[in-house]
Design a protein around this motif. Structure first.
Motif, PDB file in Angstrom:
ATOM      1  N   ALA A 177       0.798  -1.142  -0.012  1.00  0.00           N
ATOM      2  CA  ALA A 177      -0.154  -0.144   0.025  1.00  0.00           C
ATOM      3  C   ALA A 177       0.898   1.292  -0.184  1.00  0.00           C
ATOM      4  O   ALA A 177       0.355   2.303  -0.745  1.00  0.00           O
ATOM      5  CB  ALA A 177      -0.877   0.106   1.058  1.00  0.00           C
ATOM      6  N   SER A 178       1.852   1.205   0.873  1.00  0.00           N
ATOM      7  CA  SER A 178       2.691   2.540   0.680  1.00  0.00           C
ATOM      8  C   SER A 178       3.545   2.509  -0.735  1.00  0.00           C
ATOM      9  O   SER A 178       3.651   3.530  -0.994  1.00  0.00           O
ATOM     10  CB  SER A 178       3.926   2.079   1.737  1.00  0.00           C
ATOM     11  OG  SER A 178       3.414   1.949   3.062  1.00  0.00           O
ATOM     12  N   THR A 179       3.826   1.549  -1.374  1.00  0.00           N
ATOM     13  CA  THR A 179       4.555   1.432  -2.642  1.00  0.00           C
ATOM     14  C   THR A 179       3.605   2.209  -3.627  1.00  0.00           C
ATOM     15  O   THR A 179       3.943   3.043  -4.381  1.00  0.00           O
ATOM     16  CB  THR A 179       4.842  -0.125  -3.020  1.00  0.00           C
ATOM     17  OG1 THR A 179       5.641  -0.521  -2.096  1.00  0.00           O
ATOM     18  CG2 THR A 179       5.636   0.247  -4.150  1.00  0.00           C
ATOM     19  N   VAL A 180       2.222   1.855  -3.312  1.00  0.00           N
ATOM     20  CA  VAL A 180       1.189   2.402  -4.360  1.00  0.00           C
ATOM     21  C   VAL A 180       1.267   3.969  -4.251  1.00  0.00           C
ATOM     22  O   VAL A 180       1.437   4.781  -5.106  1.00  0.00           O
ATOM     23  CB  VAL A 180      -0.095   1.823  -4.119  1.00  0.00           C
ATOM     24  CG1 VAL A 180      -1.239   2.776  -4.930  1.00  0.00           C
ATOM     25  CG2 VAL A 180      -0.217   0.496  -4.601  1.00  0.00           C
ATOM     26  N   ILE A 181       1.206   4.400  -2.921  1.00  0.00           N
ATOM     27  CA  ILE A 181       1.213   5.881  -2.748  1.00  0.00           C
ATOM     28  C   ILE A 181       2.439   6.599  -3.158  1.00  0.00           C
ATOM     29  O   ILE A 181       2.341   7.724  -3.922  1.00  0.00           O
ATOM     30  CB  ILE A 181       1.029   6.206  -1.111  1.00  0.00           C
ATOM     31  CG1 ILE A 181      -0.211   5.627  -0.583  1.00  0.00           C
ATOM     32  CG2 ILE A 181       0.999   7.634  -1.017  1.00  0.00           C
ATOM     33  CD1 ILE A 181      -0.222   5.708   0.931  1.00  0.00           C
ATOM     34  N   LEU A 233      15.271   9.104  -4.832  1.00  0.00           N
ATOM     35  CA  LEU A 233      14.820   9.660  -3.433  1.00  0.00           C
ATOM     36  C   LEU A 233      13.767   8.792  -3.070  1.00  0.00           C
ATOM     37  O   LEU A 233      13.583   8.218  -1.890  1.00  0.00           O
ATOM     38  CB  LEU A 233      14.182  11.153  -3.586  1.00  0.00           C
ATOM     39  CG  LEU A 233      13.969  11.689  -2.321  1.00  0.00           C
ATOM     40  CD1 LEU A 233      14.943  11.475  -0.995  1.00  0.00           C
ATOM     41  CD2 LEU A 233      13.561  13.082  -2.376  1.00  0.00           C
ATOM     42  N   LEU A 234      12.613   8.542  -3.783  1.00  0.00           N
ATOM     43  CA  LEU A 234      11.468   7.781  -3.478  1.00  0.00           C
ATOM     44  C   LEU A 234      11.979   6.249  -3.114  1.00  0.00           C
ATOM     45  O   LEU A 234      11.213   5.556  -2.222  1.00  0.00           O
ATOM     46  CB  LEU A 234      10.448   7.490  -4.607  1.00  0.00           C
ATOM     47  CG  LEU A 234       9.636   9.222  -4.671  1.00  0.00           C
ATOM     48  CD1 LEU A 234       8.880   9.106  -6.085  1.00  0.00           C
ATOM     49  CD2 LEU A 234       9.216   9.422  -3.436  1.00  0.00           C
ATOM     50  N   LEU A 235      13.103   5.799  -3.916  1.00  0.00           N
ATOM     51  CA  LEU A 235      13.302   4.229  -3.790  1.00  0.00           C
ATOM     52  C   LEU A 235      14.076   4.241  -2.381  1.00  0.00           C
ATOM     53  O   LEU A 235      13.936   3.267  -1.663  1.00  0.00           O
ATOM     54  CB  LEU A 235      14.111   3.911  -5.187  1.00  0.00           C
ATOM     55  CG  LEU A 235      13.302   3.483  -6.260  1.00  0.00           C
ATOM     56  CD1 LEU A 235      14.368   3.262  -7.215  1.00  0.00           C
ATOM     57  CD2 LEU A 235      12.448   2.109  -6.149  1.00  0.00           C
ATOM     58  N   LEU A 236      14.978   5.394  -2.279  1.00  0.00           N
ATOM     59  CA  LEU A 236      15.784   5.314  -1.178  1.00  0.00           C
ATOM     60  C   LEU A 236      14.548   5.292   0.304  1.00  0.00           C
ATOM     61  O   LEU A 236      14.881   4.887   1.205  1.00  0.00           O
ATOM     62  CB  LEU A 236      16.519   6.325  -0.916  1.00  0.00           C
ATOM     63  CG  LEU A 236      17.571   6.494   0.414  1.00  0.00           C
ATOM     64  CD1 LEU A 236      18.387   5.390   0.477  1.00  0.00           C
ATOM     65  CD2 LEU A 236      18.265   7.975   0.099  1.00  0.00           C
ATOM     66  N   MET A 237      13.701   6.073   0.168  1.00  0.00           N
ATOM     67  CA  MET A 237      12.531   6.269   1.362  1.00  0.00           C
ATOM     68  C   MET A 237      11.824   5.006   1.504  1.00  0.00           C
ATOM     69  O   MET A 237      11.636   4.440   2.558  1.00  0.00           O
ATOM     70  CB  MET A 237      11.682   7.483   0.780  1.00  0.00           C
ATOM     71  CG  MET A 237      11.929   8.838   0.899  1.00  0.00           C
ATOM     72  SD  MET A 237      11.095  10.345   0.242  1.00  0.00           S
ATOM     73  CE  MET A 237       9.480   9.868   1.369  1.00  0.00           C
TER      74      MET A 237
END
Length: 320
Positions: A172-176, A202-206
């Protein structure tokens, strides 16, 4: 999009109560489970249980201990209702009537239908949008990320375990995050590829840090809730701002704006926490069902927007 955030809010609240809801704190429930496990879940009694358990139940991971908790839950609910009390929750969940191996039949079926709707719209996208469209790879990737999330949502509502819970949360977090990435590509990345590449990193790191902390350090429901609400708000504000700025120039953008507003409105269903109708249909299941047409509308927007961008890029190529 935003709907996944609302769902995470409810899941986090339920999970925080999972270790001590009113029903599973009851002495009658605890004694019932203890006696049931002593009587049925060891030695010859356990072999007898396994011999008569339907194969689909064992394949789905239902154990003797799970059956004891299920049967004792209904014993406790019956006593509550007989004495005129409100229906209690057990381990952070309302009591649901199990159907075959489905722990929450309505939510599991609704998750499956959301995934099916996403798959149908992905197939339509494949057949309607040429691969040369600038947004094609990003939209296709988003569709597969969504399908994966709905798969794990279906599995989680079929059988709640530590693994299925974590996979449901993480997907679910990945979808957002991917929705934010999709918005970034659409609003910034087409003109500035270097910016979107840095933002993707940046998103992949997060995401890696988020999953690693929750998996390797501790599963902190409060942190998970705060993190997902924060990124969900960024997602909603960014999409809505872009829609408002472009709705008159690009009529199909109104579909996207409708999706954002509908998901925000429908998320209020999550606040209506009540015992399930017929022990099957609760507010969470109703919310899942209501999001099916919203996903269809969003993929329709992605198709229209991709075709618009393709037409625009072809016109620029001819001018050059």
């Amino acid at each position: 999009m935003a709907g996944r955030t609302a769902r995470l809010v409810l899941l986090a609240g339920a999970a925080a109560l999972a270790s001590g809801s009113q029903g599973d704190r009851e002495p009658v429930y605890r004694d019932c489970v203890h006696r049931c496990e002593e009587r049925n879940c060891s030695g010859g009694a356990l072999r007898h249980f396994r011999s008569r358990q339907p194969i689909y139940m064992s394949l789905a991971g239902w154990t003797c201990q799970d059956d004891c908790k299920y049967e004792c839950m209904w014993v406790t609910v019956g006593l509550y209702l007989k004495e005129g009390h409100k229906v209690p929750q057990f381990h952070g969940k309302w009591p649901f009537s199990r159907f075959l191996f489905f722990q929450e039949p309505a939510s599991a079926m609704a998750s499956f239908l959301n995934g099916l709707a996403s798959l149908v719209m992905l197939c339509r996208y494949y057949t309607s949008v040429p691969a040369s469209s600038p947004m094609y790879p990003t939209c296709v990737a988003f569709a597969w990320v969504s399908l994966n999330a709905w798969f794990w949502s279906t599995v989680f509502h079929t059988k709640d375990t530590d693994l299925t819970e974590k996979m449901d949360y993480f997907c679910a977090s990945t979808v957002i995050l991917h929705s934010i990435y999709l918005c970034c590509v659409r609003t910034v990345g087409l003109q500035h590829p270097a910016v979107v590449s840095a933002f993707r990193a940046l998103l992949l790191l997060m995401l890696t840090a988020h999953v690693s902390y929750l998996s390797l350090v501790r599963f902190d429901y409060g942190y998970n809730l705060a993190a997902n609400v924060a990124i969900g708000l960024v997602n909603v504000v960014w999409w809505l701002a872009w829609c408002l700025r472009n709705q008159h120039r690009l009529p199909h953008v109104r579909k996207c704006m409708a999706v954002v507003l509908l998901l925000q409105g429908l998320s209020l269903l999550e606040l209506l926490d009540f015992p399930p109708f017929f022990w099957v249909l609760d507010a969470h299941a109703i919310w899942h069902i209501s999001t099916i047409p919203v996903h269809v509308l969003f993929f329709s927007f992605l198709k229209d927007d991709s075709l618009y961008l393709l037409k625009e890029s072809e016109a620029k190529f001819k001018l050059d």
